[in-house]
Design a protein around this motif. Structure first.
Motif, short mmCIF file in Angstrom:
data_model
loop_
_atom_site.label_atom_id
_atom_site.label_comp_id
_atom_site.label_asym_id
_atom_site.label_seq_id
_atom_site.Cartn_x
_atom_site.Cartn_y
_atom_site.Cartn_z
N GLY A 1 0.82 -1.21 0.00
CA GLY A 1 0.00 0.00 0.00
C GLY A 1 0.85 1.25 0.00
N SER A 2 1.93 1.25 0.78
CA SER A 2 2.83 2.40 0.83
C SER A 2 3.49 2.64 -0.53
CB SER A 2 3.90 2.16 1.89
OG SER A 2 4.82 3.24 1.94
N LYS A 3 3.89 1.56 -1.19
CA LYS A 3 4.51 1.68 -2.52
C LYS A 3 3.51 2.24 -3.53
CE LYS A 3 6.93 -1.79 -4.05
NZ LYS A 3 7.32 -3.20 -4.31
N ARG A 4 2.26 1.83 -3.42
CA ARG A 4 1.23 2.34 -4.35
C ARG A 4 1.00 3.84 -4.15
NH1 ARG A 4 -1.99 -2.66 -2.67
NH2 ARG A 4 -1.48 -4.21 -4.29
N VAL A 5 0.97 4.27 -2.90
CA VAL A 5 0.80 5.70 -2.62
C VAL A 5 1.94 6.50 -3.23
CG1 VAL A 5 0.87 7.44 -0.78
CG2 VAL A 5 -0.59 5.43 -0.54
N HIS A 6 3.15 6.02 -3.02
CA HIS A 6 4.33 6.70 -3.54
C HIS A 6 4.31 6.73 -5.08
CE1 HIS A 6 8.59 7.58 -4.34
NE2 HIS A 6 8.65 8.05 -3.11
N ARG A 7 3.96 5.61 -5.66
CA ARG A 7 3.93 5.53 -7.13
C ARG A 7 2.82 6.41 -7.72
NH1 ARG A 7 6.63 5.31 -11.74
NH2 ARG A 7 5.56 4.10 -13.37
N TYR A 8 1.68 6.45 -7.03
CA TYR A 8 0.58 7.29 -7.55
C TYR A 8 1.02 8.75 -7.59
CZ TYR A 8 -4.10 9.01 -8.48
OH TYR A 8 -5.18 9.62 -9.08
N TRP A 9 1.62 9.21 -6.51
CA TRP A 9 2.08 10.61 -6.47
C TRP A 9 3.14 10.85 -7.55
CZ3 TRP A 9 4.11 13.33 -1.36
CH2 TRP A 9 4.26 14.71 -1.63
N TRP B 1 4.53 13.43 -12.65
CA TRP B 1 5.06 13.34 -14.02
C TRP B 1 4.03 13.85 -15.03
CZ3 TRP B 1 3.53 10.68 -18.43
CH2 TRP B 1 4.42 10.77 -19.52
N LEU B 2 2.76 13.44 -14.87
CA LEU B 2 1.72 13.86 -15.81
C LEU B 2 1.52 15.37 -15.79
CD1 LEU B 2 -1.20 11.27 -15.67
CD2 LEU B 2 0.09 11.98 -17.69
N VAL B 3 1.49 15.95 -14.59
CA VAL B 3 1.32 17.40 -14.47
C VAL B 3 2.50 18.12 -15.12
CG1 VAL B 3 1.19 19.35 -12.87
CG2 VAL B 3 -0.12 17.27 -12.41
N ALA B 4 3.72 17.67 -14.84
CA ALA B 4 4.91 18.29 -15.44
C ALA B 4 4.90 18.11 -16.96
CB ALA B 4 6.18 17.68 -14.84
N TRP C 1 -6.66 20.44 -14.35
CA TRP C 1 -7.14 20.95 -15.64
C TRP C 1 -6.07 20.78 -16.71
CZ3 TRP C 1 -5.05 25.05 -18.43
CH2 TRP C 1 -5.78 25.43 -19.56
N GLU C 2 -4.82 21.04 -16.37
CA GLU C 2 -3.72 20.87 -17.33
C GLU C 2 -3.60 19.42 -17.78
OE1 GLU C 2 -0.83 24.47 -15.60
OE2 GLU C 2 -0.51 22.38 -15.02
N VAL C 3 -3.76 18.50 -16.85
CA VAL C 3 -3.71 17.08 -17.21
C VAL C 3 -4.87 16.72 -18.12
CG1 VAL C 3 -3.88 14.72 -16.30
CG2 VAL C 3 -2.44 16.40 -15.14
N ASN C 4 -6.04 17.29 -17.85
CA ASN C 4 -7.19 17.04 -18.72
C ASN C 4 -6.94 17.58 -20.12
OD1 ASN C 4 -10.01 16.11 -19.04
ND2 ASN C 4 -10.43 18.28 -19.37
N GLU C 5 -6.28 18.75 -20.22
CA GLU C 5 -5.91 19.29 -21.53
C GLU C 5 -4.97 18.34 -22.25
OE1 GLU C 5 -6.60 22.23 -23.37
OE2 GLU C 5 -8.32 22.21 -22.02
N LEU C 6 -4.04 17.75 -21.52
CA LEU C 6 -3.11 16.79 -22.13
C LEU C 6 -3.86 15.57 -22.64
CD1 LEU C 6 -0.11 16.15 -22.67
CD2 LEU C 6 -0.04 15.04 -20.43
N ARG C 7 -4.82 15.09 -21.88
CA ARG C 7 -5.65 13.96 -22.33
C ARG C 7 -6.37 14.30 -23.64
NH1 ARG C 7 -7.92 10.29 -18.02
NH2 ARG C 7 -6.84 10.72 -16.07
#
Length: 349
Positions: free
Chosen positions: A266-274, A279-282, A337-343
């Protein structure tokens, strides 16, 4: 359909649509896809269909006559009805930068004016081409400009909330009151020349583009400044996460505490999600920066893989843990919103 009728319809409907395309073209970030633009035009047309019978009911009820109604009552009603769409877009996080707000507002106003003019063209086909010239270049441009101004002012009031962490976001209707007052004032001023429609039209055609281009230029500079600042922050955040650490700051401490209450997986998943979200936002911000420079490049397969992995992590974390994590993540509504624009760039929609 005779030639005179073709000219009348063209004068009444085409100019504001062309102006909408011009403002969209001036957007260096290319935020508005053709489908989004079409949707906004349709929404504007729909609210015009709603406004017509409401205005008729007020006109029949109030004992003031059409002239006084048009000059002092109609602006309040029509601007309120148009504003509903803009309020909904802000609430649903469909507005990002100020120039996005301006273009969206103008497009909705353009759709409103097109349907309104279609009503008049159908009901009063005997009116001469001069009438449709004024309505097409003057009234239609006014409708787009007033809502664009409302949207720009609302964005100015809302930007503090939209740039803070999404978990702390609070939506406020008072953001729209100053812009609504400005829109009504402009609309009312335009309607003060019932006996000099050409004066109103010329004033609108001279002033409206200057106002809108000025706001667009300011919005572009503002967005570029935000992008550069936030891109650096998100890259630093991503570097810390890729190094196996939690980023410094309150969010890092709180999310580390959340992860500490979970098992190893669970801890690894939290870290990976963030990490994936950072990365997506950047990536979204980098794409917008490159778009403004004229050479946007991104890897669709890599972005789709990241989005797919995020969905899998969300399911694996479970509803309660994911809800807690999302409330703590330091991403703003503007970041989402920026991530949605990328999508949307992946599909062209």
């Amino acid at each position: 359909m005779g030639m005179e009728m073709v000219v009348s319809w063209g004068l009444a409907l085409v100019p504001v649509l062309v102006l909408t395309l011009v403002f969209t073209w001036l957007d260096v970030f290319k935020l508005m896809s053709r489908w989004e633009l079409l949707t906004l035009l349709v929404l504007g047309g729909l609210v015009a269909g709603i406004a017509y019978p409401i205005s008729g009911a007020f006109l029949d009820t109030l004992p003031i006559g059409f002239n006084l109604y048009s000059r002092f009552v109609a602006p309040w009603i029509e601007e309120a009805i148009k504003a509903v769409i803009m309020i909904a877009l802000f609430r649903m996080n469909r507005i990002g930068y100020k120039l996005d707000a301006v273009i969206s507002g103008f497009a909705i106003g353009a759709g409103f004016s097109v349907v309104e003019n279609i009503f008049y063209l159908t009901i009063f086909p005997q009116y001469n081409t001069g009438t449709w010239l004024v309505r097409g270049f003057g009234t239609a441009t006014m409708h787009g400009t007033t809502l664009a101004v409302l949207a720009a002012i609302a964005h100015e009031f809302a930007e503090r909330e939209t740039r803070e962490a999404a978990g702390d976001f609070d939506f406020h209707l008072y953001w729209f009151i100053p812009g609504y007052a400005a829109a009504v004032a402009l609309h009312t001023l335009f309607n003060q020349f019932p006996n000099r429609p050409l004066t109103a039209m010329m004033g609108t055609m001279l002033i409206a583009p200057l106002i809108l281009i000025g706001i667009l230029n300011f919005g572009t500079a503002e967005a570029q400044s935000w992008l550069e600042e936030e891109y650096k922050e998100h890259r630093a955040q991503l570097a810390a996460l890729r190094a196996g650490n939690w980023p410094d700051g309150p969010a890092g401490s709180k999310i580390a505490a959340l992860a500490g209450r979970l098992d190893r997986e669970g801890s690894k998943r939290v870290h990976r999600y963030w990490e994936l979200m950072a990365w997506l936002v950047a990536e979204a911000e980098e794409t917008l920066i490159e778009e403004a420079a004229g050479d946007a490049v991104f890897d669709p397969a890599k972005i789709r893989a990241a989005i797919s992995e995020l969905e899998g992590l969300k399911r694996a974390l479970g509803r309660s843990t994911f809800t807690a994590l999302k409330a703590l993540l330091p991403f703003s509504r503007n970041d989402y919103w920026e991530v949605n624009e990328l999508r949307q760039r992946l599909t062209g929609r």
